[in-house]
Design a protein around this motif. Structure first.
Motif, mmCIF file in Angstrom:
data_model
loop_
_atom_site.group_PDB
_atom_site.id
_atom_site.type_symbol
_atom_site.label_atom_id
_atom_site.label_comp_id
_atom_site.label_asym_id
_atom_site.label_seq_id
_atom_site.Cartn_x
_atom_site.Cartn_y
_atom_site.Cartn_z
ATOM 1 N N LYS A 3 -7.870 26.367 2.087
ATOM 2 C CA LYS A 3 -7.356 25.122 2.540
ATOM 3 C C LYS A 3 -8.577 23.933 3.112
ATOM 4 N N ILE A 4 -8.604 22.721 2.368
ATOM 5 C CA ILE A 4 -9.366 21.847 2.879
ATOM 6 C C ILE A 4 -8.920 21.099 4.105
ATOM 7 N N ILE A 5 -9.735 21.249 5.117
ATOM 8 C CA ILE A 5 -9.041 20.749 6.498
ATOM 9 C C ILE A 5 -9.481 19.376 6.817
ATOM 10 N N THR A 6 -10.753 18.934 6.476
ATOM 11 C CA THR A 6 -11.014 17.519 6.455
ATOM 12 C C THR A 6 -12.363 17.484 5.515
ATOM 13 N N ILE A 17 -17.227 18.469 3.723
ATOM 14 C CA ILE A 17 -15.748 19.169 3.670
ATOM 15 C C ILE A 17 -15.800 20.302 4.934
ATOM 16 N N GLU A 18 -14.726 20.637 5.424
ATOM 17 C CA GLU A 18 -14.496 21.552 6.396
ATOM 18 C C GLU A 18 -13.359 22.408 5.706
ATOM 19 N N ILE A 19 -13.602 23.641 5.557
ATOM 20 C CA ILE A 19 -12.624 24.621 4.848
ATOM 21 C C ILE A 19 -12.385 25.957 5.729
ATOM 22 N N ALA A 20 -11.008 25.873 5.655
ATOM 23 C CA ALA A 20 -10.424 27.012 6.438
ATOM 24 C C ALA A 20 -10.662 28.313 5.794
ATOM 25 N N ALA A 21 -11.783 29.226 6.576
ATOM 26 C CA ALA A 21 -12.280 30.480 6.012
ATOM 27 C C ALA A 21 -12.699 31.134 7.326
ATOM 28 N N LEU A 76 -10.771 16.003 -4.533
ATOM 29 C CA LEU A 76 -9.743 16.545 -3.885
ATOM 30 C C LEU A 76 -9.645 16.144 -2.121
ATOM 31 N N LYS A 77 -8.732 16.170 -1.702
ATOM 32 C CA LYS A 77 -8.534 15.649 -0.423
ATOM 33 C C LYS A 77 -8.143 16.654 0.746
ATOM 34 N N ALA A 78 -7.945 16.107 1.793
ATOM 35 C CA ALA A 78 -7.700 17.365 2.957
ATOM 36 C C ALA A 78 -6.344 17.675 2.729
ATOM 37 N N GLY A 79 -6.028 18.900 2.615
ATOM 38 C CA GLY A 79 -4.638 19.587 2.504
ATOM 39 C C GLY A 79 -4.528 20.219 1.201
#
Ligand SMILES: Cc1cc2nc3c(=O)[nH]c(=O)nc-3n(C[C@H](O)[C@H](O)[C@H](O)COP(=O)(O)OP(=O)(O)OC[C@H]3O[C@@H](n4cnc5c(N)ncnc54)[C@H](O)[C@@H]3O)c2cc1C
Ligand code: FES
Length: 278
Positions: A3-6, A17-21, A76-79
């Motif tokens: 998921k893209i967080i920000t 981009i900040e990705i949840a990983a 792409l967007k956050a979320g």
């Protein structure tokens, strides 16, 4: 799915981009990269890690929207989510107590350079940092780099902010003695700075954005000649001593798929930048 967080456009066409990983965040070091894939028909795009947040379990990366996949990513967007986020790949940047270090970043590369600069600062190095951009509006991570630098310079191609061009680095090299240098930027910038540091025999580490496919040493796409030997940028790099790199060969290999890349980007634009698969 990752998921893209920000997501933020930090300069025209440059996005952070900040990705949840969480697993990737836990193992990442400055200088390493990830390979992303947007969907099951997507190409694999390498991006250098610009930072991690262990508490949030996220990895940040900055990218320049230059071709089909990075333009799609920019939409792409956050979320939203990415299909694949492989990493950390490659070797960490060399970080130890060198003494005085020259750091030069160009455009989007100032973000991952900051991650390396913070690690070098923690190792008690004195940092002379140059942040460069095309114009004053294209500067990336300027304030963050300034905050970590002992001496800070700005350069723009058009002279709209700071020094015009990078030639002033010759004066810095004449006036000060350095123990190590780290350059991140387009290959033309890497080549230019290495030509300046060569007369001082200054070890000048450069991150090579060669063509990559698997990122694991299997496909051979990323081969570069370093010190007369064939190396794989993904496994042996991506950071190498620029004094030994055959830049002309690297530049010509980067252009191998230029017609196909331009065609894919043009068709993508003509179709109105659809973010559907394909
Ligand atoms: C180890 C590694 C780390 C990388 N880290 C980053 C990173 O942190 N941030 C980042 O933005 N990129 C990074 N790159 C480069 C990035 O992978 C490519 O820009 C990406 O593959 C572009 O994919 P695309 O499909 O959008 O464009 P492509 O189809 O690959 O290229 C499309 C067109 O854009 C042109 N183009 C490509 N790159 C540039 C450029 N930089 N400036 C102007 N025109 C260009 C090409 O000439 C081509 O015509 C890295 C590459 C490697 C190997
Ligand atoms: S990307 Fe395949 S060998 Fe390096």
């Amino acid at each position: 799915m990752y998921k893209i967080i920000t997501k933020e456009e930090v300069a025209p066409n440059i996005h952070l981009i900040e990705i949840a990983a969480p697993d990737v965040a836990l193992k990442s070091h400055p200088g390493q990269f990830v390979i992303i894939r947007l969907d099951d028909k997507g190409e694999r795009v390498p991006l250098t890690i610009a930072g991690v947040d262990l508490q949030k379990g996220t990895v940040s990366t900055a990218f320049h929207a230059v071709g089909k996949t990075t333009k799609k990513l920019a939409k792409l967007k956050a979320g939203d989510s990415l299909l694949d986020f492989s990493g950390p790949l490659g070797n960490p940047a060399e970080v130890e107590n060198f003494g005085k270090v020259l750091l030069v970043g160009g455009g989007v590369w100032c973000a991952p350079l900051h991650y390396v600069a913070v690690a070098l600062k923690k190792n008690n190095n004195k940092l002379v940092v140059v942040a460069a951009g095309r114009t004053k509006n294209d500067m990336v991570y300027e304030n963050q780099l300034k905050a970590v630098a002992d001496e800070f310079h700005v350069a723009t191609d058009d002279g709209s902010k700071g020094n015009e061009g990078l030639d002033f680095i010759n004066d810095i090299l004449k006036a000060q003695k350095f123990d190590h240098a780290v350059i991140m930027g387009p290959v033309s910038t890497l080549k230019k700075i290495v030509e300046m540091t060569k007369p001082y025999n200054l070890k000048t580490m450069v991150t090579l954005a060669s063509l990559m496919v698997d990122g694991t040493g299997m496909c051979g796409a990323c081969r570069v000649t370093v010190g007369g030997e064939t190396k794989f940028a993904c496994m042996d790099g991506p950071e190498f001593n620029g004094l030994d790199v055959d830049f002309d060969e690297l530049i010509s290999r980067q252009r191998v798929y230029l017609p196909e890349e331009r065609m894919a980007s043009m068709i993508y634009d003509k179709l109105g930048g659809s973010v559907k698969r394909g």
